[in-house]
Design a protein around this motif. Sequence first.
Motif, PDB file in Angstrom:
ATOM      1  N   UNK A 126      12.795   2.143 -12.195  1.00 17.03           N
ATOM      2  CA  UNK A 126      12.840   2.439 -10.773  1.00 17.03           C
ATOM      3  C   UNK A 126      12.832   1.190  -9.909  1.00 17.03           C
ATOM      4  N   UNK A 127      12.523   1.392  -8.638  1.00 16.98           N
ATOM      5  CA  UNK A 127      12.543   0.264  -7.702  1.00 16.98           C
ATOM      6  C   UNK A 127      11.471  -0.761  -8.040  1.00 16.98           C
ATOM      7  N   UNK A 128      10.373  -0.311  -8.657  1.00 18.17           N
ATOM      8  CA  UNK A 128       9.295  -1.248  -8.997  1.00 18.17           C
ATOM      9  C   UNK A 128       9.764  -2.281 -10.007  1.00 18.17           C
ATOM     10  N   UNK A 129      10.383  -1.807 -11.093  1.00 13.31           N
ATOM     11  CA  UNK A 129      10.835  -2.735 -12.122  1.00 13.31           C
ATOM     12  C   UNK A 129      12.029  -3.563 -11.710  1.00 13.31           C
ATOM     13  N   UNK A 130      12.869  -3.014 -10.834  1.00 12.90           N
ATOM     14  CA  UNK A 130      14.057  -3.747 -10.410  1.00 12.90           C
ATOM     15  C   UNK A 130      13.764  -4.752  -9.304  1.00 12.90           C
TER      16      UNK A 130
END
Length: 463
Positions: free
Chosen positions: A256-260
């Motif tokens: 998701x946006x956290x890892x990206x």
Amino acid sequence: MKKDTSRRLFLKKASLGSAALTAAPMIFASGYKQKLLLNRIYEPLSFSVNDQINLGLIGTGIQGIFDTKAALMVDGVKLVAACDLYTGRLDRAKELWGDDIFVTRDYRELLNRNDIDAVIVATPDHWHKKIVVDALKAGKHVYCEKPMVQKWEEGQEIISAQKSTGKLCQIGSQGMSSLGNEKAKQLYEEGAIGDIVMLDFYNDRYSAEGAWQYPIPPDANKDTVDFDTFLGSAPKVPYEPKRFFRWRNYRDYGTGVAGDLFVHAFSTLNYVINSHGPNRAQATGGLRYWNDGRDVPDVSITLYDYPKTDTHAAFNAAFRINFIAGSGGGGGFKLVGTEGEMEVGQESITLKRSKLGMVPGGYSMISFTEATQKKISAEYAAQNLEPRASSLSTGETTWEAPRDYKGGHYDHFYNFFQAIRENGKIVEDPTFGLRAAGAALLANESYYKKQPINWNPSTMKLV
């Protein structure tokens, strides 16, 4: 150097005023505003064919191609092999780098080659741990795209494999080695913003591409895409091209946006302030617009707590992502301290310092008689709460990279390849990479469990 000592040195320089600007360009006269150039000196490199580093690419998608282009800008590096599960990308690799490169859909064939010194791992997140460990055990140095792992529990296996093999493993948050990060770290350690109290990070996007709705090629089918291998350890599902080409939209394969995106900010933050990371996270958000089958949010807000350490005060960090920002998009990374703030980018950094108002003004004085106001003003004046030095150290300075700067992406690969050649130190090793990824992934843990999550940044485990 202790923080109090650094701060005194910064203020001492600042009190010298404008006459010292040439010798010490980070200092300000009262209300000063200036622009200065950052600088990077690269060692001249010259290598024979026998001395070059032969590179293999595993994952020839968007980021894999950008990574390889940056890597090949460094002298003495040659791409000799590429791997991907979609045959069209293998055709693209030959189109970009020549028909003589070896291509395969099986990364193990690439690792078995004796002519490869290092590999880039730019696969979907759920394949990172397996391929990185296999590559290190095969005797290859590894550049692994961020986030280092899909799940924080996978990180220790990479750390152990790197230590046991002695091969280098650089984690690819490409801004880590940039001029902007380097200058921000210097300024922070000199006490330019005082004690940190907040980090404000945001990334706004306003396009289908920015929201990961990547195009699906017309020739994509069960023959041209090895979908079963792509699934790997993920749950088995029928062939679905959206899951392959837009894998970031699915929890089974991405983060998701956290890892990206969060992971970039954590890499910079932890580097600049020399921190192991936060100890608590609380997330909220939702799927507000891109209802295309994805199961990750397109709007995300996470608040983090950083505990007090020897290198920073206790502070809070706010991370925000919006994939349907009607303003048109934008981003920012701002460190806010008790005496100033820094806006940090890969190619520029702006430092602002203001005078802290300690003497009451008309707002709070209005309820007193004129005589009482005079007495209060005299009492404050006698305390000298706003000395001249506090005014001399205020102002704004922006440092910018020169026009011919090769960029943070180049610098990160330059650091990696120089460390390979000289048995040197890399900027972002697996322990650093796990601390950045682990902190980012707390946002997912909190969002899906709908509760705050506690984390031990030293041991890199949930509490």
